[in-house]
Design an enzyme around this catalytic site. Sequence first.
Site, mmCIF file in Angstrom:
data_model
loop_
_atom_site.group_PDB
_atom_site.id
_atom_site.type_symbol
_atom_site.label_atom_id
_atom_site.label_comp_id
_atom_site.label_asym_id
_atom_site.label_seq_id
_atom_site.Cartn_x
_atom_site.Cartn_y
_atom_site.Cartn_z
ATOM 1 N N ALA A 98 1.262 59.068 69.020
ATOM 2 C CA ALA A 98 0.935 60.109 67.720
ATOM 3 C C ALA A 98 1.998 61.348 67.653
ATOM 4 C CB ALA A 98 0.016 60.962 68.596
ATOM 5 N N HIS A 125 17.273 64.560 49.284
ATOM 6 C CA HIS A 125 17.944 65.293 48.681
ATOM 7 C C HIS A 125 19.109 65.629 49.780
ATOM 8 C CE1 HIS A 125 14.230 66.096 46.443
ATOM 9 N NE2 HIS A 125 14.269 66.405 47.348
ATOM 10 N N ARG A 164 12.050 57.096 70.198
ATOM 11 C CA ARG A 164 12.508 56.452 71.006
ATOM 12 C C ARG A 164 12.032 55.128 71.534
ATOM 13 N NH1 ARG A 164 12.152 57.541 76.114
ATOM 14 N NH2 ARG A 164 11.573 59.786 77.125
ATOM 15 N N ASP A 210 8.457 57.309 46.118
ATOM 16 C CA ASP A 210 9.762 57.433 45.354
ATOM 17 C C ASP A 210 10.458 55.979 45.093
ATOM 18 O OD1 ASP A 210 9.511 59.902 43.480
ATOM 19 O OD2 ASP A 210 9.950 60.353 46.270
ATOM 20 N N ASN A 266 -6.525 55.500 57.897
ATOM 21 C CA ASN A 266 -6.789 56.913 58.243
ATOM 22 C C ASN A 266 -7.093 57.940 56.772
ATOM 23 O OD1 ASN A 266 -9.111 58.557 59.774
ATOM 24 N ND2 ASN A 266 -8.865 58.117 61.580
ATOM 25 N N ARG A 297 8.734 51.297 76.306
ATOM 26 C CA ARG A 297 9.001 50.305 76.572
ATOM 27 C C ARG A 297 8.298 48.801 76.356
ATOM 28 N NH1 ARG A 297 3.833 48.238 78.012
ATOM 29 N NH2 ARG A 297 1.898 50.220 77.264
ATOM 30 N N THR A 318 13.412 58.114 63.100
ATOM 31 C CA THR A 318 14.564 58.371 62.381
ATOM 32 C C THR A 318 15.336 57.243 62.219
ATOM 33 O OG1 THR A 318 15.971 58.711 64.466
ATOM 34 C CG2 THR A 318 14.664 60.885 62.863
ATOM 35 N N LYS A 319 14.532 56.168 62.521
ATOM 36 C CA LYS A 319 15.383 55.309 63.173
ATOM 37 C C LYS A 319 14.903 53.815 63.173
ATOM 38 C CE LYS A 319 17.255 55.717 68.227
ATOM 39 N NZ LYS A 319 18.603 55.333 68.609
#
Length: 215
Positions: A164, A117, A184, A95, A87, A187, A169-170
Amino acid sequence: MTVPRQVLDRMQSGDVYLCDDEEMLAAQRAQMELLYDFNATRPGEMDRRMTLARRLLGFVGEGAYIEPPLHANWGCNTSVGNRFYANFNLTLVDDGTITIGDDVMLGPNVTIVTTGHPIRPDLRRAPTITQFSLPVSIHDGVWIGAGATILPGVTIGENSVIGAHSLVTKDVPANVVAYGNPCRVVREIDGRDDVYYWRDRRINPPFDVVPEPGR
């Protein structure tokens, strides 16, 4: 202009590198010209739009659709699979490499980031402005909701759903629903999802028929 191999190797090494030398900037300007042309296409110019998308991106699968405007650092470091859908306002900080599989859907305002950075401040000041880039991989069948952000080095497993405005981060495993800041796993995708499409709303005919395994 083809992006020089030495520029791509530097960005994709995983190491800290200088990001403002003239060779790199010249190659990036050429990519920005293609991006400008893509975003300037009219709604009736779908063939031209997809021709430009295939010139801009590293690979575009069959049946893929990207709604303008698209924002990308490079474009050439991103590959999208068959029937990919994005969308409006997809942002690719590519990069490093972004690899997206088949049947992936992205809501509006999704951001995929491969680059950061160093925390050490002198490496973020002129003349030593450095950055690093780590690949992002999004496997087949993933749905990412509006406003989500995917950070460097993340892999999202097959069929998973990212809610949403999540900050991913992992890594996220396959076949799960995950959301939040930080994102996180909430389920697993299970049999209830064969019956209900949203909370207590049942899937209506003819879409209520569950395909047999392997189909």
